[in-house]
Design a protein around this motif. Structure first.
Motif, PDB file in Angstrom:
ATOM      1  N   THR A  86      19.037  21.587 -48.327  1.00 15.32           N
ATOM      2  CA  THR A  86      20.041  22.458 -47.718  1.00 15.32           C
ATOM      3  C   THR A  86      19.832  23.879 -48.214  1.00 15.32           C
ATOM      4  O   THR A  86      19.514  24.111 -49.376  1.00 15.32           O
ATOM      5  CB  THR A  86      21.454  21.978 -48.096  1.00 15.32           C
ATOM      6  OG1 THR A  86      21.623  20.640 -47.636  1.00 15.32           O
ATOM      7  CG2 THR A  86      22.523  22.862 -47.448  1.00 15.32           C
ATOM      8  N   SER A 101      30.098  21.680 -43.946  1.00 14.17           N
ATOM      9  CA  SER A 101      28.973  22.042 -43.089  1.00 14.17           C
ATOM     10  C   SER A 101      27.687  22.104 -43.901  1.00 14.17           C
ATOM     11  O   SER A 101      27.711  22.229 -45.128  1.00 14.17           O
ATOM     12  CB  SER A 101      29.216  23.402 -42.430  1.00 14.17           C
ATOM     13  OG  SER A 101      30.337  23.355 -41.580  1.00 14.17           O
ATOM     14  N   ALA A 102      26.551  22.040 -43.203  1.00 14.61           N
ATOM     15  CA  ALA A 102      25.258  22.170 -43.868  1.00 14.61           C
ATOM     16  C   ALA A 102      24.292  22.902 -42.946  1.00 14.61           C
ATOM     17  O   ALA A 102      24.289  22.684 -41.730  1.00 14.61           O
ATOM     18  CB  ALA A 102      24.696  20.799 -44.242  1.00 14.61           C
ATOM     19  N   ARG A 104      20.231  23.443 -42.859  1.00 10.02           N
ATOM     20  CA  ARG A 104      18.994  22.984 -43.485  1.00 10.02           C
ATOM     21  C   ARG A 104      18.040  24.155 -43.668  1.00 10.02           C
ATOM     22  O   ARG A 104      18.036  25.105 -42.865  1.00 10.02           O
ATOM     23  CB  ARG A 104      18.340  21.922 -42.603  1.00 10.02           C
ATOM     24  CG  ARG A 104      17.472  20.933 -43.360  1.00 10.02           C
ATOM     25  CD  ARG A 104      16.992  19.846 -42.438  1.00 10.02           C
ATOM     26  NE  ARG A 104      16.453  18.707 -43.180  1.00 10.02           N
ATOM     27  CZ  ARG A 104      15.932  17.643 -42.593  1.00 10.02           C
ATOM     28  NH1 ARG A 104      15.911  17.562 -41.275  1.00 10.02           N
ATOM     29  NH2 ARG A 104      15.447  16.645 -43.317  1.00 10.02           N
ATOM     30  N   PRO A 118      33.364  20.490 -39.920  1.00  9.87           N
ATOM     31  CA  PRO A 118      32.005  20.228 -40.350  1.00  9.87           C
ATOM     32  C   PRO A 118      31.037  20.534 -39.212  1.00  9.87           C
ATOM     33  O   PRO A 118      31.342  20.251 -38.054  1.00  9.87           O
ATOM     34  CB  PRO A 118      32.026  18.736 -40.662  1.00  9.87           C
ATOM     35  CG  PRO A 118      33.030  18.183 -39.695  1.00  9.87           C
ATOM     36  CD  PRO A 118      34.075  19.259 -39.507  1.00  9.87           C
ATOM     37  N   TYR A 120      26.497  21.222 -38.376  1.00 14.67           N
ATOM     38  CA  TYR A 120      25.156  21.060 -38.923  1.00 14.67           C
ATOM     39  C   TYR A 120      24.164  21.873 -38.110  1.00 14.67           C
ATOM     40  O   TYR A 120      24.178  21.837 -36.872  1.00 14.67           O
ATOM     41  CB  TYR A 120      24.747  19.588 -38.896  1.00 14.67           C
ATOM     42  CG  TYR A 120      23.465  19.319 -39.651  1.00 14.67           C
ATOM     43  CD1 TYR A 120      23.424  19.369 -41.042  1.00 14.67           C
ATOM     44  CD2 TYR A 120      22.283  19.015 -38.976  1.00 14.67           C
ATOM     45  CE1 TYR A 120      22.254  19.125 -41.743  1.00 14.67           C
ATOM     46  CE2 TYR A 120      21.110  18.762 -39.665  1.00 14.67           C
ATOM     47  CZ  TYR A 120      21.101  18.821 -41.052  1.00 14.67           C
ATOM     48  OH  TYR A 120      19.939  18.581 -41.734  1.00 14.67           O
ATOM     49  N   ASN A 122      20.064  22.362 -37.912  1.00 14.79           N
ATOM     50  CA  ASN A 122      18.864  21.668 -38.368  1.00 14.79           C
ATOM     51  C   ASN A 122      17.663  22.603 -38.449  1.00 14.79           C
ATOM     52  O   ASN A 122      17.695  23.743 -37.955  1.00 14.79           O
ATOM     53  CB  ASN A 122      18.556  20.488 -37.439  1.00 14.79           C
ATOM     54  CG  ASN A 122      17.808  19.373 -38.139  1.00 14.79           C
ATOM     55  OD1 ASN A 122      17.301  19.527 -39.246  1.00 14.79           O
ATOM     56  ND2 ASN A 122      17.736  18.220 -37.484  1.00 14.79           N
ATOM     57  N   LEU A 138      26.747  20.630 -33.415  1.00 14.79           N
ATOM     58  CA  LEU A 138      25.379  20.416 -33.882  1.00 14.79           C
ATOM     59  C   LEU A 138      24.446  21.399 -33.199  1.00 14.79           C
ATOM     60  O   LEU A 138      24.474  21.546 -31.965  1.00 14.79           O
ATOM     61  CB  LEU A 138      24.920  18.993 -33.553  1.00 14.79           C
ATOM     62  CG  LEU A 138      23.413  18.726 -33.684  1.00 14.79           C
ATOM     63  CD1 LEU A 138      22.977  18.757 -35.148  1.00 14.79           C
ATOM     64  CD2 LEU A 138      23.025  17.401 -33.032  1.00 14.79           C
TER      65      LEU A 138
END
Length: 275
Positions: A86, A101-102, A104, A118, A120, A122, A138
């Motif tokens: 991350t 949340s993340a 990458r 949340p 994400y 990528n 997403l």
């Protein structure tokens, strides 16, 4: 040798032949993704060009990586490739709101981007300046999102890494993507378009354009593209089959019901279209 040539050459090597040189080239490549100078797809000659070597670089990172414990986030533990942790640093002006949340590593976030929890983002994704990534949204691998886009709660932009020449999902500038929408399989949403809540775009759907009396769908040499300024809502069409007609069956299909003008914002255009 350019970075592209390095990546192309390393991609062809077997995993057990990849050493420190490959790791160094990959880290330079990943840094370029995070700074936005390297993109999986980019505007070109009025359309979009896929940079297949960029996907090769991302896949190279998976080959190089080893599964390791990731630094704990509170009581949670994660295990992933050490080449794709991350992101630990975020550019100035970007907000990652607390709550799960993340982002990458290898993803680009432009100035003023807000990520609500949340959510994400990528690897290989590009999120342009001033875009809002709302809750449960997403941004899939290599998806390209323009400036001042609003991805509403539950919106899904599918990812793609293989085949390396495949076009990723593209959402151009100032698009409003409504709640629980899904854009997949290399579909393109043109500038200032509006997707009403629940619209699903894939490689197999036909989009019906009522104002222009035409249809759009993916072909062998052209992706599905929603025209600029189109307002799209979920619709249906009857099945032309005797059994289906007796049962009153219909299939889902996206329908363009109007076009935005320069004086109408996305929310207003959608509200008028639904009345």
């Amino acid at each position: 040798m350019s970075l592209q040539e390095q990546i192309e050459a390393l991609y062809e090597q077997p995993p057990d032949a990849l050493g420190a040189e490959a790791r160094s080239a990959f880290e330079t490549f990943r840094d370029g993704l995070e700074k936005g100078g390297i993109r999986a797809a980019e505007p070109f000659a009025g359309g979009w060009r896929v940079n297949g070597w960029v996907k090769k670089g991302i896949l190279l990172g998976f080959r190089l990586g080893k599964v390791v414990p990731i630094e704990p986030a509170g009581p949670l533990r994660f295990f992933d490739k050490d080449t794709y942790p991350t992101r630990q640093t975020i550019p100035d002006g970007v907000r990652i709101v607390p709550g799960g949340s993340a982002v990458r590593s290898g993803a680009y976030l432009g100035p003023g981007v807000v990520v609500m929890p949340p959510a994400y983002v990528n690897v290989g994704a590009y999120v342009g300046e001033g875009t809002m990534v709302d809750s449960h949204a997403l941004v899939g691998s290599c998806a390209q999102v323009g400036r001042r886009v609003h991805l509403s709660a539950g919106a899904m932009l599918g990812g793609v890494l293989e085949p390396v020449g495949a076009l990723p999902v593209i959402v151009e500038d100032e698009v409003l993507v409504g709640g629980n929408c899904g854009v997949y399989e290399g579909a393109i949403v043109g500038r200032r378009a509006v997707l009403g809540s629940g619209v699903i775009l894939t490689g197999s759907v036909t989009v019906y354009d009522v104002p222009r009396q035409t249809t759009y769908r993916r072909t062998a040499d052209r992706p599905l593209r929603i025209p600029e300024g189109a307002v799209v809502v979920p619709g249906s069409r009857r099945l032309a089959d005797a059994f289906a007609e007796r049962q009153g069956l219909a299939l889902y299909t996206p329908v363009i019901v109007k076009y935005r003008d320069e004086k109408t914002d996305g929310a207003t255009a959608l509200e008028e279209a639904l009345r």
